[in-house]
Design an enzyme around this catalytic site. Structure first.
Site, PDB file in Angstrom:
ATOM      1  CE  LYS A  44      31.586  44.438  38.434  1.00  0.00           C
ATOM      2  NZ  LYS A  44      32.519  44.084  39.525  1.00  0.00           N
ATOM      3  CE  LYS A  46      36.596  43.397  35.625  1.00  0.00           C
ATOM      4  NZ  LYS A  46      36.973  43.413  37.023  1.00  0.00           N
TER       5      LYS A  46
HETATM    6  N1  CTP Z   1      44.385  43.298  42.527  1.00  0.00           N
HETATM    7  C1  CTP Z   1      45.686  43.561  43.007  1.00  0.00           C
HETATM    8  N2  CTP Z   1      46.756  43.420  42.161  1.00  0.00           N
HETATM    9  C2  CTP Z   1      46.562  43.026  40.874  1.00  0.00           C
HETATM   10  C3  CTP Z   1      45.270  42.750  40.385  1.00  0.00           C
HETATM   11  C4  CTP Z   1      44.196  42.894  41.251  1.00  0.00           C
HETATM   12  O1  CTP Z   1      45.865  43.925  44.173  1.00  0.00           O
HETATM   13  N3  CTP Z   1      47.626  42.927  40.092  1.00  0.00           N
HETATM   14  C5  CTP Z   1      43.249  43.487  43.412  1.00  0.00           C
HETATM   15  C6  CTP Z   1      42.286  44.559  42.925  1.00  0.00           C
HETATM   16  O2  CTP Z   1      42.776  45.851  43.248  1.00  0.00           O
HETATM   17  C7  CTP Z   1      41.012  44.211  43.655  1.00  0.00           C
HETATM   18  C8  CTP Z   1      41.097  42.660  43.727  1.00  0.00           C
HETATM   19  O3  CTP Z   1      42.464  42.318  43.465  1.00  0.00           O
HETATM   20  O4  CTP Z   1      41.010  44.738  44.970  1.00  0.00           O
HETATM   21  C9  CTP Z   1      40.188  41.991  42.715  1.00  0.00           C
HETATM   22  O5  CTP Z   1      40.505  42.559  41.456  1.00  0.00           O
HETATM   23  P1  CTP Z   1      39.824  42.176  40.080  1.00  0.00           P
HETATM   24  O6  CTP Z   1      39.298  43.414  39.440  1.00  0.00           O
HETATM   25  O7  CTP Z   1      38.914  41.047  40.244  1.00  0.00           O
HETATM   26  O8  CTP Z   1      41.123  41.663  39.276  1.00  0.00           O
HETATM   27  P2  CTP Z   1      41.962  42.320  38.109  1.00  0.00           P
HETATM   28  O9  CTP Z   1      43.080  41.394  37.829  1.00  0.00           O
HETATM   29  O10 CTP Z   1      42.293  43.753  38.441  1.00  0.00           O
HETATM   30  O11 CTP Z   1      40.895  42.246  36.919  1.00  0.00           O
HETATM   31  P3  CTP Z   1      40.729  43.166  35.604  1.00  0.00           P
HETATM   32  O12 CTP Z   1      41.984  43.088  34.796  1.00  0.00           O
HETATM   33  O13 CTP Z   1      39.536  42.572  34.904  1.00  0.00           O
HETATM   34  O14 CTP Z   1      40.451  44.586  36.113  1.00  0.00           O
END
Ligand code: CTP
Length: 130
Positions: A44, A46
């Site tokens: 992905k 990431k």
């Molecule tokens: N999530 C959320 N609120 C946030 C960050 C994440 O509700 N502020 C939720 C995402 O929508 C997902 C879950 O947590 O359902 C896991 O998200 P993940 O992608 O692992 O975390 P992120 O913080 O969004 O990571 P990145 O910045 O790498 O996208």
């Protein structure tokens, strides 16, 4: 017994993750978190700061997380839902509509993300310090 499932990377575990898991858990009796492996994250594009085992340990400390299993690919959801008798799939609304194709198998719910926090923001803060 009703089962909820959710998917993600959960790197640098933060309160947005906690809020999502807390709200997801409220939809059933047990919550399964399917955690992206380091290999799947690479697919992905990431790179997580924390390796899979550490991210898994963090999730296992949360009292309303019943089980953590690996996410190895995009296609496993149908099998996960059937194997674990899942009633509801919950995701943050950054995934809006993406998993509607699973609706014949279980309920699919998208919850509003917690504003102002993400793993990417935390990585950026860390990068700016060094
Ligand atoms: N999530 C959320 N609120 C946030 C960050 C994440 O509700 N502020 C939720 C995402 O929508 C997902 C879950 O947590 O359902 C896991 O998200 P993940 O992608 O692992 O975390 P992120 O913080 O969004 O990571 P990145 O910045 O790498 O996208």
């Amino acid at each position: 017994m009703t089962t909820v499932i959710t998917y993600g990377t959960f790197d640098l575990f933060h309160f947005g993750h906690l809020e999502l898991l807390k709200r997801a858990a409220a939809y059933g009796d047990r919550l399964i978190v399917v955690l992206s492996t380091d290999e799947f994250n690479l697919q992905k594009n990431k790179i997580s700061r924390q390796p899979y085992d550490l991210r898994k340990q963090n999730l296992e400390c949360i009292k309303f997380v019943s089980l953590v299993i690996p996410e190895n690919n995009w296609e496993q959801k149908e099998n996960d839902i059937k194997t674990h008798h899942v009633n509801t799939l919950v995701m943050g609304d950054d995934w809006n509509g993406k998993f509607d194709y699973l609706m014949p198998l279980c309920k699919v719910i998208y919850l509003p993300r917690t504003p102002g926090i993400s793993s990417s923001i935390l990585k950026e803060i860390e990068n700016n310090k060094s």
